[in-house]
Design a protein around this motif. Structure first.
Motif, mmCIF file in Angstrom:
data_model
loop_
_atom_site.group_PDB
_atom_site.id
_atom_site.type_symbol
_atom_site.label_atom_id
_atom_site.label_comp_id
_atom_site.label_asym_id
_atom_site.label_seq_id
_atom_site.Cartn_x
_atom_site.Cartn_y
_atom_site.Cartn_z
ATOM 1 N N THR A 114 -34.049 2.774 -14.649
ATOM 2 C CA THR A 114 -35.505 2.771 -14.726
ATOM 3 C C THR A 114 -36.025 4.077 -15.310
ATOM 4 O O THR A 114 -36.956 4.088 -16.130
ATOM 5 C CB THR A 114 -36.120 2.554 -13.326
ATOM 6 O OG1 THR A 114 -35.617 1.342 -12.776
ATOM 7 C CG2 THR A 114 -37.629 2.470 -13.405
ATOM 8 N N GLY A 154 -38.731 -1.177 -8.189
ATOM 9 C CA GLY A 154 -38.649 -2.417 -7.419
ATOM 10 C C GLY A 154 -37.609 -2.357 -6.323
ATOM 11 O O GLY A 154 -37.188 -3.386 -5.800
ATOM 12 N N GLU A 198 -37.970 -0.615 -3.426
ATOM 13 C CA GLU A 198 -38.601 -0.362 -2.131
ATOM 14 C C GLU A 198 -38.024 0.886 -1.462
ATOM 15 O O GLU A 198 -37.687 0.896 -0.265
ATOM 16 C CB GLU A 198 -38.472 -1.586 -1.209
ATOM 17 C CG GLU A 198 -39.158 -2.826 -1.763
ATOM 18 C CD GLU A 198 -39.081 -4.009 -0.814
ATOM 19 O OE1 GLU A 198 -38.453 -3.847 0.262
ATOM 20 O OE2 GLU A 198 -39.632 -5.061 -1.134
#
Length: 325
Positions: A3, A25, A27
């Motif tokens: 990412t 994504g 968490e």
């Protein structure tokens, strides 16, 4: 890591833990991500610029990303471009321009390596111990050179020499002709034998000269790249590389000995020794044989998935255009 690299390629800004927390994504809390980023930095995969708390990939980080995390998706912004099966040199020039326009970086293409085989050879008397050597390759390419002889030859003698070479050696490489001439010229007049040896030597030099062609397009695109657009010293070295081309030929020649797309990141190529630059290359073929290489030179912060596709597509277009001739 994936990412972070993707965000930096897209935005050009150092990526912070809060951004990664929202974008990954996974968490994970910003604190957890900061710990992971610290580990990645210790491994030399990311670095912190002086002006920001965010991180950017290093050349080593890009290499990990390209080797293990990259997903190549079909290009959706490129309509099927075409290269007209015209003269090889025009195809090469078009390909370099296509690579540059599609990538917005620098396109480089080596001209097809010439076969050292000759289809026909001819001598034309110019007088004053000068002879015009005419070499015709199997693809119809014609090369002319003036050679100087030990004495003045009549046109009849020159026709005799060309007839002998064409009947005995046409279809062989210049190197093979040279080896055979060492043992097969005893039956010929010494003067004609010397003429033939000179012709073969010049022919070998002609073939060598045609191997050094590389076409570069879009050098000025690098002036607009924010990663090093303000580093005049680096840009000066780069433009010197493009101008002299010898080192560039070495890199592309190395790439031609491997199948498929190759990616050199940062200083890996040792030919483009800039941490901020990457090179994506692929060979192209004519009639099933690799005859040259093409590629894109741009910043390490490039969309590698897109560059791979651009280089691969252009390689196939060049292969098709030159094979159709």
């Amino acid at each position: 890591m994936k990412t972070l690299v993707e965000r930096y390629i897209a935005d050009g800004q150092p990526v912070g833990s809060r951004t990664l927390s929202k974008a990954s994504g996974l968490e994970l809390s910003p604190a957890t991500i900061r710990n992971v980023m610290s580990d990645l930095e210790d491994l030399g995969l990311i670095a912190s610029p002086h002006t920001s708390a965010g991180r950017i990939p290093t050349a080593r980080g890009y290499r990990l990303f390209v080797d293990t995390m990259l997903t190549v998706r079909p290009l959706d912004t490129v309509s099927e471009p075409q290269l007209q099966p015209d003269q090889p040199q025009r195809v090469i020039a078009q390909a370099a321009q296509l690579l540059s326009s599609l990538s917005s970086f620098v396109g480089v293409v080596t001209a097809p390596r010439k076969s050292s085989v000759f289809r026909h050879i001819e001598f034309l008397r110019l007088g004053d111990r000068r002879v015009l050597l005419i070499l015709v390759a199997p693809d119809g390419d014609v090369q002319n050179r003036v050679i100087f002889t030990q004495r003045d030859h009549t046109q009849t003698e020159l026709i005799e020499a060309s007839n002998y070479l064409n009947s005995q050696y046409a279809g062989l490489t210049i190197e093979a002709v040279r080896e055979r001439l060492k043992t097969e010229l005893d039956a010929l007049h010494a003067e004609i034998a010397a003429l033939m040896r000179t012709a073969v030597q010049v022919g070998s030099e002609v073939m060598a000269e045609t191997q050094e062609q590389v076409v570069v397009s879009g050098e000025r695109n690098l002036l607009g790249v924010q990663d090093f657009g303000h580093d005049l010293g680096a840009l000066r070295k780069l433009f010197d590389l493009f101008e002299h081309k010898t080192e560039l030929m070495r890199l592309l020649d190395t790439s031609s000995r491997a199948e498929g797309v190759r990616i050199f990141i940062g200083g890996e190529s040792r030919v483009v020794p800039f941490e901020e630059l990457s090179v994506v290359t692929a060979p192209y073929e004519v009639d099933g044989c690799i005859v040259g290489t093409l590629g894109v030179i741009g910043p390490t912060r490039m969309a590698y998935d897109r560059m791979i596709q651009i280089v691969d597509i252009t390689s196939r277009l060049v292969t098709n255009a030159l094979t159709q001739r």
